[in-house]
Design a protein around this motif. Sequence first.
Motif, PDB file in Angstrom:
ATOM      1  N   GLU A 286       0.811  -1.218   0.000  1.00  0.00           N
ATOM      2  CA  GLU A 286       0.000   0.000   0.000  1.00  0.00           C
ATOM      3  C   GLU A 286       0.846   1.270   0.000  1.00  0.00           C
ATOM      4  N   LEU A 287       2.103   1.164   0.463  1.00  0.00           N
ATOM      5  CA  LEU A 287       2.964   2.343   0.556  1.00  0.00           C
ATOM      6  C   LEU A 287       3.924   2.482  -0.614  1.00  0.00           C
ATOM      7  N   LEU A 288       4.006   1.473  -1.442  1.00  0.00           N
ATOM      8  CA  LEU A 288       4.961   1.519  -2.546  1.00  0.00           C
ATOM      9  C   LEU A 288       4.434   2.360  -3.705  1.00  0.00           C
ATOM     10  N   VAL A 289       5.363   3.072  -4.337  1.00  0.00           N
ATOM     11  CA  VAL A 289       5.022   3.981  -5.433  1.00  0.00           C
ATOM     12  C   VAL A 289       5.590   3.441  -6.743  1.00  0.00           C
ATOM     13  N   ALA A 290       4.746   3.394  -7.766  1.00  0.00           N
ATOM     14  CA  ALA A 290       5.215   3.008  -9.099  1.00  0.00           C
ATOM     15  C   ALA A 290       5.789   4.247  -9.771  1.00  0.00           C
ATOM     16  N   SER A 291       7.091   4.388  -9.698  1.00  0.00           N
ATOM     17  CA  SER A 291       7.757   5.592 -10.185  1.00  0.00           C
ATOM     18  C   SER A 291       8.182   5.430 -11.640  1.00  0.00           C
ATOM     19  N   HIS A 292       7.840   6.406 -12.473  1.00  0.00           N
ATOM     20  CA  HIS A 292       8.327   6.408 -13.849  1.00  0.00           C
ATOM     21  C   HIS A 292       9.765   6.927 -13.863  1.00  0.00           C
ATOM     22  N   ILE A 293      10.637   6.216 -14.546  1.00  0.00           N
ATOM     23  CA  ILE A 293      12.027   6.659 -14.669  1.00  0.00           C
ATOM     24  C   ILE A 293      12.077   7.903 -15.551  1.00  0.00           C
TER      25      ILE A 293
END
Length: 377
Positions: A286-293
């Motif tokens: 729930e705390l993880l972010v899908a970050s775009h490079i």
Amino acid sequence: MRFKYEHLGVAPLLINSIYEGGSKGNPAADDPLTKLFKVHGFNKSVGNRGGFRKSNKEVNGKSTTEIAYAVIFSTGKVKEWPDSLDKSTGTFVYYGDNREPGNHYLNTKQLGNSLLRDIFNKAYESEEARKSIPPLFVFESTGIGCNVEFLGVAVPGIKGKHRAQSLELKTFGEESNQFQNYKAHFTMINIEPEGIRREWLAELKDINRDTHKYAPKEWLRFVKDGPEGVIALDSDHIQIIDDTPHVALPSEKQYLSKVRTTQGKFRESLLKASPECKVCGMNIPELLVASHIKPWKDCNDEERIDFYNGLLLCPTHNAAFDKGYISFNTIGKIVISNYLSKQNKKLLGLDDNIQIQLEDRHHYYIDWHMKKVFKDK
């Protein structure tokens, strides 16, 4: 349709179209309405603040005191002022610009309520009086950056309603904090499929020109017959979508739906591969972010959903990566910005030995991040 910021100076005004803001990170500088309403051959546009934004007529390069046209802008975020468009009737309800207890409702900074009183009075008078009413172009924030959506052209008044019913003076607030403000009822008029042409804006700006040649037919009908004569915006009005480069979707709502769907699938694919922060190993999904490079705003549609353009990071390391304080080389070894002190590196749990697993298809995006995002002295 969707118009990029750099194209706004030549863009027509099309119902339901999106006009994108700039990318400087400054709301005033990125405001699309100022650029959209800067008419070739004239010096002044509309302002970049407030709900009422007026542009005056000009003569020989100098502004006069006569209003050429005005923009009504609604953020849609202030629950106390529920501006709304009823698409089934073409009725637009807009609240005036007085919100200060003790202040006279006509004494506002942008004089928006004074403008409302003036145009509603004229709307219910003679044809000659209506000729001096400036067109009102209605825009609403889309909720993404400074982007705005064009809702249409509004004329003061509603068919079947008297002036006092169309422009209501209401009292708001608790007894000790009360103030008065207008609740204005407009009719959104039908306009031609090609939208509002920039030639009409130029006519409106020039104090010496006739303003009828390029005006929408329904605007001319309003001037002649008043609120009783106009045909409201068709509830089924759909903009024609062509194949020009600036086109994306006919509606920002559809666009937002696509964004949410795309981002959800993108995150799911990263979580499925390895549900933990690449830097610290934190594994609370729930705390993880899908970050775009390569950041979303700089990507094309294919890059936005590419698994290899993503890293799963905890909020802290996502922020550091997003702001360019950390990056990675092509073998996955962390690169830490010189802008971070030893103390901050320690607080962030960063050291030069951190290495993440990357594949060849990550390299294009990682190289882009190093060159365009990473901060270094």
